[in-house]
Design an enzyme around this catalytic site. Structure first.
Site, mmCIF file in Angstrom:
data_model
loop_
_atom_site.group_PDB
_atom_site.id
_atom_site.type_symbol
_atom_site.label_atom_id
_atom_site.label_comp_id
_atom_site.label_asym_id
_atom_site.label_seq_id
_atom_site.Cartn_x
_atom_site.Cartn_y
_atom_site.Cartn_z
ATOM 1 N N HIS A 173 -1.319 0.212 -9.850
ATOM 2 C CA HIS A 173 -1.974 -0.723 -8.908
ATOM 3 C C HIS A 173 -2.575 -1.903 -9.656
ATOM 4 O O HIS A 173 -3.771 -2.194 -9.580
ATOM 5 C CB HIS A 173 -3.069 -0.002 -8.096
ATOM 6 C CG HIS A 173 -3.426 -0.724 -6.819
ATOM 7 N ND1 HIS A 173 -3.723 -0.088 -5.648
ATOM 8 C CD2 HIS A 173 -3.527 -2.056 -6.531
ATOM 9 C CE1 HIS A 173 -4.004 -0.959 -4.702
ATOM 10 N NE2 HIS A 173 -3.884 -2.171 -5.215
ATOM 11 N N ARG B 152 0.854 -1.189 0.000
ATOM 12 C CA ARG B 152 0.000 0.000 0.000
ATOM 13 C C ARG B 152 0.883 1.230 0.000
ATOM 14 O O ARG B 152 1.940 1.240 0.641
ATOM 15 C CB ARG B 152 -0.901 0.026 1.238
ATOM 16 C CG ARG B 152 -2.060 -0.967 1.206
ATOM 17 C CD ARG B 152 -3.146 -0.518 0.225
ATOM 18 N NE ARG B 152 -4.321 -1.390 0.255
ATOM 19 C CZ ARG B 152 -4.506 -2.407 -0.605
ATOM 20 N NH1 ARG B 152 -3.591 -2.698 -1.487
ATOM 21 N NH2 ARG B 152 -5.626 -3.131 -0.542
ATOM 22 N N GLU C 243 -3.681 7.432 -4.679
ATOM 23 C CA GLU C 243 -4.001 6.912 -6.020
ATOM 24 C C GLU C 243 -5.302 7.538 -6.553
ATOM 25 O O GLU C 243 -6.197 7.787 -5.746
ATOM 26 C CB GLU C 243 -4.148 5.387 -5.945
ATOM 27 C CG GLU C 243 -2.836 4.701 -5.590
ATOM 28 C CD GLU C 243 -2.999 3.205 -5.340
ATOM 29 O OE1 GLU C 243 -2.033 2.582 -4.845
ATOM 30 O OE2 GLU C 243 -4.087 2.676 -5.634
HETATM 31 C C1 8YV Z 1 -7.419 -4.502 -5.327
HETATM 32 C C2 8YV Z 1 -5.664 -4.963 -3.861
HETATM 33 O O1 8YV Z 1 -8.354 -5.063 -4.554
HETATM 34 O O2 8YV Z 1 -6.258 -7.100 -3.186
HETATM 35 C C3 8YV Z 1 -5.917 -5.980 -2.839
HETATM 36 O O3 8YV Z 1 -5.753 -5.645 -1.641
HETATM 37 O O4 8YV Z 1 -5.168 -3.923 -3.596
HETATM 38 C C4 8YV Z 1 -6.088 -5.190 -5.202
HETATM 39 O O5 8YV Z 1 -6.176 -6.518 -5.546
HETATM 40 C C5 8YV Z 1 -7.793 -4.463 -6.665
HETATM 41 O O6 8YV Z 1 -7.069 -3.408 -7.136
HETATM 42 C C6 8YV Z 1 -9.249 -4.318 -6.906
HETATM 43 O O7 8YV Z 1 -9.568 -3.269 -7.641
#
Ligand code: 8YV
Length: 306
Positions: free
Chosen positions: A270, A223, A252
């Site tokens: 991402h 993150r 983001e």
């Molecule tokens: C997002 C993610 O969920 O799984 C996670 O924690 O950050 C990603 O897989 C994904 O970008 C969904 O839009």
């Protein structure tokens, strides 16, 4: 609240009466239907606050499309009797693959070399030497499912692997360091794969980046909040570290102008879990958790409450 992908929305629409809430929309717009809402679906980057949850007194499940749920006030959900689920495991390989791709791209300057050739500069001479990855010392910040998958891949590169985690992991063949700074001082490449949220906010700060050193490479697939982004920009600008590969950012989809201009930084939007196969598998898990909930069966992947 980040958007849920169309492929999942279509499947939800086929099974449930759906009320869409677009990030930035006024929650008041849902006021008429809010008392009837029984389930909420969000994604890994979504911010789901206690205030937002309180608007849905009948909700009993929050299904997150993602493994990370650092944006969810899990304690408030629990207090309101809302079970929170996520989509672990199915995305582990993809996230680890992208971590390795960013590591190789940043350390070997692959995108910059690609730009060098496309700009016709090869006609005037060779591309500068980069740093060897195979056999280098790799430090992993956060040795959960994804961190372990990164270590397994790195072993294929004959890398010397060590890690930091909130506590040592029994039975893993890697050296444990008691702090990210201590780990950074002992490695060439530092990969961040820990959870997001308050406990790890700014964990990778100026001191850690200084410890990584002027030949060091930082990779972040966790993150944006885990890395002090301003300290990272300064460290790259002042050549305190050599390069970075980043898939996540503090705000983001906005990325600091300084990073956009740097040739020794590899940037991706991402996309760590963004493969068709994985996003279908993540959608399957959301649908299965909702179905289990409404059939009164055990949930597939409830988040591990702290
Ligand atoms: C997002 C993610 O969920 O799984 C996670 O924690 O950050 C990603 O897989 C994904 O970008 C969904 O839009």
């Amino acid at each position: 609240m980040a958007a849920v992908p169309p492929m999942l929305l279509e499947r939800l629409e086929q099974s449930y009466q759906l009320h869409r809430f677009v990030p930035g929309q006024n929650p008041e717009s849902l006021a008429t239907v809010a008392p009837e809402i029984q389930a909420i679906v969000a994604n890994g980057e979504s911010r789901v606050t206690a205030d937002f949850l309180a608007r849905f007194p009948a909700a009993r499940i929050l299904a997150v499309f993602g493994v990370g749920y650092d944006g969810v006030d899990a304690a408030a959900a629990r207090a309101q009797g809302i079970a929170v689920t996520h989509t672990p495991d199915v995305l582990t390989d993809d996230v680890a693959d992208l971590a390795i791709a960013l590591m190789l791209s940043a350390a070997r300057a692959v995108p910059a070399a690609d730009r060098f050739v496309r700009a016709g500069k090869w006609l005037q001479g060779g591309f500068p030497l980069s740093r060897k990855v195979s056999g280098a010392r790799l430090g992993i910040v956060g040795l959960g499912r994804i961190g372990l998958a990164i270590a397994q891949r790195a072993a294929g590169f004959k890398m010397e692997i060590s890690y930091w985690a909130r506590q040592p992991k029994p039975g893993v063949p890697y050296a444990f360091y008691p702090s990210p700074q201590a780990l950074a001082s002992a490695v060439d490449i530092l990969v961040v794969s820990t959870v997001g949220g308050q406990p790890t906010r700014g964990l990778i700060n100026a001191e850690v980046l200084d410890a990584l050193g002027s030949h060091g490479v930082l990779v972040n697939v966790a993150r944006g909040s885990v890395v002090d982004e301003q300290a990272l920009v300064r460290a790259l600008t002042d050549k305190k570290i050599a390069a970075a590969g980043l898939d996540v950012f503090a705000d983001e989809p906005r990325v600091p102008e300084d990073l956009l201009r740097m040739d020794n930084v590899v940037l991706t939007p991402h996309i760590a879990s963004a493969t068709l196969e994985t996003r279908i598998a993540m959608s399957d898990m959301v649908m299965q958790n909702l179905a289990a909930h409404f059939e009164g069966k055990p949930l597939i992947s409830r988040v591990p409450y702290e």
